[in-house]
Scaffold this active site. Structure first.
Site, PDB file in Angstrom:
ATOM      1  N   GLY A  74      31.601  36.886  81.769  1.00  0.00           N
ATOM      2  CA  GLY A  74      32.442  36.275  80.743  1.00  0.00           C
ATOM      3  C   GLY A  74      31.664  36.065  79.450  1.00  0.00           C
TER       4      GLY A  74
ATOM      5  CG  LEU B 216      28.757  29.982  78.327  1.00  0.00           C
ATOM      6  CD1 LEU B 216      28.084  29.787  76.965  1.00  0.00           C
ATOM      7  CD2 LEU B 216      29.264  28.657  78.860  1.00  0.00           C
TER       8      LEU B 216
ATOM      9  CB  ALA C  64      36.757  28.930  83.749  1.00  0.00           C
TER      10      ALA C  64
ATOM     11  CB  THR D 204      39.560  31.203  80.294  1.00  0.00           C
ATOM     12  OG1 THR D 204      39.527  32.607  80.522  1.00  0.00           O
ATOM     13  CG2 THR D 204      38.238  30.578  80.691  1.00  0.00           C
TER      14      THR D 204
ATOM     15  CB  THR E 149      38.442  22.693  77.975  1.00  0.00           C
ATOM     16  OG1 THR E 149      39.413  22.896  76.940  1.00  0.00           O
ATOM     17  CG2 THR E 149      39.161  22.029  79.137  1.00  0.00           C
TER      18      THR E 149
ATOM     19  CE1 TYR F 143      41.076  26.607  81.079  1.00  0.00           C
ATOM     20  CE2 TYR F 143      41.447  25.115  79.241  1.00  0.00           C
ATOM     21  CZ  TYR F 143      40.627  25.996  79.913  1.00  0.00           C
ATOM     22  OH  TYR F 143      39.356  26.267  79.440  1.00  0.00           O
TER      23      TYR F 143
ATOM     24  CE  LYS G 115      37.292  24.247  82.348  1.00  0.00           C
ATOM     25  NZ  LYS G 115      36.295  25.205  82.906  1.00  0.00           N
TER      26      LYS G 115
ATOM     27  CD1 TRP H  21      39.963  25.405  69.847  1.00  0.00           C
ATOM     28  CD2 TRP H  21      40.042  26.021  67.708  1.00  0.00           C
ATOM     29  NE1 TRP H  21      41.037  24.784  69.271  1.00  0.00           N
ATOM     30  CE2 TRP H  21      41.107  25.137  67.960  1.00  0.00           C
ATOM     31  CE3 TRP H  21      39.896  26.535  66.425  1.00  0.00           C
ATOM     32  CZ2 TRP H  21      42.026  24.764  66.979  1.00  0.00           C
ATOM     33  CZ3 TRP H  21      40.806  26.161  65.437  1.00  0.00           C
ATOM     34  CH2 TRP H  21      41.853  25.296  65.726  1.00  0.00           C
TER      35      TRP H  21
HETATM   36  N1  LIG Z   1      37.415  30.515  75.827  1.00  0.00           N
HETATM   37  C1  LIG Z   1      37.648  29.337  75.230  1.00  0.00           C
HETATM   38  O1  LIG Z   1      38.228  29.253  74.133  1.00  0.00           O
HETATM   39  C2  LIG Z   1      37.174  28.068  75.894  1.00  0.00           C
HETATM   40  C3  LIG Z   1      37.445  26.852  75.268  1.00  0.00           C
HETATM   41  C4  LIG Z   1      37.016  25.670  75.878  1.00  0.00           C
HETATM   42  C5  LIG Z   1      36.321  25.739  77.091  1.00  0.00           C
HETATM   43  N2  LIG Z   1      36.102  26.943  77.676  1.00  0.00           N
HETATM   44  C6  LIG Z   1      35.369  26.972  78.963  1.00  0.00           C
HETATM   45  O2  LIG Z   1      34.136  27.646  78.751  1.00  0.00           O
HETATM   46  C7  LIG Z   1      33.749  28.315  79.946  1.00  0.00           C
HETATM   47  C8  LIG Z   1      33.388  29.756  79.619  1.00  0.00           C
HETATM   48  O3  LIG Z   1      34.553  30.383  79.064  1.00  0.00           O
HETATM   49  P1  LIG Z   1      34.555  31.918  78.681  1.00  0.00           P
HETATM   50  O4  LIG Z   1      35.431  32.080  77.478  1.00  0.00           O
HETATM   51  O5  LIG Z   1      33.156  32.474  78.678  1.00  0.00           O
HETATM   52  O6  LIG Z   1      35.340  32.500  79.963  1.00  0.00           O
HETATM   53  P2  LIG Z   1      35.723  34.018  80.282  1.00  0.00           P
HETATM   54  O7  LIG Z   1      35.206  34.916  79.235  1.00  0.00           O
HETATM   55  O8  LIG Z   1      37.170  34.026  80.626  1.00  0.00           O
HETATM   56  O9  LIG Z   1      34.857  34.299  81.607  1.00  0.00           O
HETATM   57  C9  LIG Z   1      35.148  33.700  82.828  1.00  0.00           C
HETATM   58  C10 LIG Z   1      34.520  34.563  83.908  1.00  0.00           C
HETATM   59  O10 LIG Z   1      34.766  33.946  85.178  1.00  0.00           O
HETATM   60  C11 LIG Z   1      35.111  34.968  86.085  1.00  0.00           C
HETATM   61  N3  LIG Z   1      35.831  34.418  87.229  1.00  0.00           N
HETATM   62  C12 LIG Z   1      37.162  34.146  87.352  1.00  0.00           C
HETATM   63  N4  LIG Z   1      37.415  33.692  88.585  1.00  0.00           N
HETATM   64  C13 LIG Z   1      36.237  33.665  89.259  1.00  0.00           C
HETATM   65  C14 LIG Z   1      35.863  33.299  90.582  1.00  0.00           C
HETATM   66  N5  LIG Z   1      36.774  32.863  91.464  1.00  0.00           N
HETATM   67  N6  LIG Z   1      34.565  33.393  90.941  1.00  0.00           N
HETATM   68  C15 LIG Z   1      33.641  33.845  90.069  1.00  0.00           C
HETATM   69  N7  LIG Z   1      33.935  34.228  88.808  1.00  0.00           N
HETATM   70  C16 LIG Z   1      35.220  34.133  88.407  1.00  0.00           C
HETATM   71  C17 LIG Z   1      35.964  35.894  85.252  1.00  0.00           C
HETATM   72  O11 LIG Z   1      36.126  37.129  85.885  1.00  0.00           O
HETATM   73  P3  LIG Z   1      37.511  37.965  85.617  1.00  0.00           P
HETATM   74  O12 LIG Z   1      37.549  38.225  84.139  1.00  0.00           O
HETATM   75  O13 LIG Z   1      37.324  39.166  86.457  1.00  0.00           O
HETATM   76  O14 LIG Z   1      38.629  37.055  86.060  1.00  0.00           O
HETATM   77  C18 LIG Z   1      35.130  35.967  83.978  1.00  0.00           C
HETATM   78  O15 LIG Z   1      34.100  36.931  84.084  1.00  0.00           O
HETATM   79  C19 LIG Z   1      34.908  28.108  80.925  1.00  0.00           C
HETATM   80  O16 LIG Z   1      34.619  27.030  81.782  1.00  0.00           O
HETATM   81  C20 LIG Z   1      36.091  27.739  80.051  1.00  0.00           C
HETATM   82  O17 LIG Z   1      37.038  26.944  80.727  1.00  0.00           O
HETATM   83  C21 LIG Z   1      36.498  28.108  77.109  1.00  0.00           C
END
Ligand SMILES: NC(=O)c1ccc[n+]([C@@H]2O[C@H](COP(=O)([O-])OP(=O)(O)OC[C@H]3O[C@@H](n4cnc5c(N)ncnc54)[C@H](OP(=O)(O)O)[C@@H]3O)[C@@H](O)[C@H]2O)c1
Length: 276
Positions: free
Chosen positions: A10, A12, A60, A62, A101, A125, A129, A150
């Site tokens: 992902g 991060l 997550a 997401t 989040t 969501y 979380k 964001w």
């Molecule tokens: N993106 C935002 O705007 C945002 C905002 C606030 C907080 N956050 C938090 O920040 C963190 C990082 O977000 P991000 O944007 O880097 O997320 P992301 O790009 O969506 O990456 C999440 C990764 O987790 C993997 N995943 C999903 N289900 C899984 C499982 N059961 N076991 C192991 N891996 C799994 C996904 O694989 P697949 O793609 O194959 O499903 C993906 O590679 C998360 O906790 C998110 O809630 C994000």
């Protein structure tokens, strides 16, 4: 030091991998195909076999709108997954890092929110979380929980969506009544690494400084890239979504200010570097 990153593919996860690769740490990189965080047995077996010192959970569900209907998976991935990792880490004396989040708040405030403000999530969501936070802390005292917002980095995100849309649209309507702080994975990963180095456990808000609306963010993205697509402000009501978005979810990195120091840049500095 041995660091296990879950959800390493992902946004991060990729940035942490990059930054940790320049340090003297052994990295264990996993995503759902190698280590499904919702599978208790798999998590315990993996953790006991590899014995990391720190587990950083970047995995997550997401897809905020999809969580409204994909409820069981939202709870499995965002709440039970962190619990499994936290408990497994505890069983070998390891630390746990969980990412949360701004959606744990209801968005009805008008001042930046600190770690001491009451939560009141409005979406599946957000609720899942928040449960992820609680379970992480409940099962392991050596926790770092960081709430961010964001987020953009190497992966699918708002910035990339807007750049793509600008290729085929002369005009774009963008929501101008939701306020937040766009945050680069670069800044977030730096803070995670620093907290772990300092063993500064606890709950932290971790967003880039300053605030804007999605409309203002888009204007800045297009200005920096020299894109001429016209950006027109609109209201949330004009873009109904399955999951309610907080109107105001600006976080203040108050615990960082009080302890480690807030090393996060302004959102303008961070997006400028990202687009360069
Ligand atoms: N993106 C935002 O705007 C945002 C905002 C606030 C907080 N956050 C938090 O920040 C963190 C990082 O977000 P991000 O944007 O880097 O997320 P992301 O790009 O969506 O990456 C999440 C990764 O987790 C993997 N995943 C999903 N289900 C899984 C499982 N059961 N076991 C192991 N891996 C799994 C996904 O694989 P697949 O793609 O194959 O499903 C993906 O590679 C998360 O906790 C998110 O809630 C994000």
């Amino acid at each position: 030091m041995k660091v296990l990153i879950t959800g390493a593919n992902g946004q991060l996860g990729r940035e942490l991998t990059k930054q940790y690769s320049e340090k003297n740490v052994e990295l264990l990189l996993t995503d759902v195909a190698d280590l499904d965080i919702t599978n208790v047995k798999q998590v315990y077996d993996y953790v006991h076999h590899h014995r990391p010192d720190v587990i950083i959970n970047c995995a997550a569900h997401t897809a905020v709108d999809k969580c409204e209907t994909d409820v069981d998976n939202a709870y499995k991935i965002n709440a039970m997954g962190p619990k499994n990792l936290s408990a497994a880490a505890y069983s070998i004396g390891a630390e746990i890092v969980q990412i949360s989040t701004d959606y744990v708040f209801d968005g009805e405030d008008s001042e930046p929110l600190t770690e001491f403000c009451a939560t009141n999530p409005q979406t599946v969501y957000g609720v899942s979380k928040l449960q992820g936070e609680k379970l992480t802390a409940q099962f392991n005292p050596k926790y770092y929980i960081l709430r961010t917002a964001w987020l953009y980095g190497d992966g699918n995100n708002f910035v990339k969506t807007m750049l793509k849309l600008s290729e085929t649209n002369n005009t774009l309507k963008v929501v101008n009544d939701q306020h937040g702080s766009p945050t680069s994975t670069v800044d977030l990963a730096r803070v995670i690494i620093k907290l772990v180095e300092e063993k500064n456990y606890g709950l932290f808000h971790a967003t880039c400084k300053g605030q804007c609306t999605w409309y203002e963010f888009t204007k800045e993205i297009f200005r920096l890239k020299g894109i001429n697509t016209e950006v027109v402000p609109c209201t949330t009501e004009e873009f109904p979504r399955p999951a309610k978005r907080p109107k105001y979810s600006v976080l203040r990195n108050y615990m960082l200010e009080l302890t480690t120091g807030d090393i996060m840049r302004t959102w303008q500095e961070a997006i400028e570097e990202y687009l360069r």
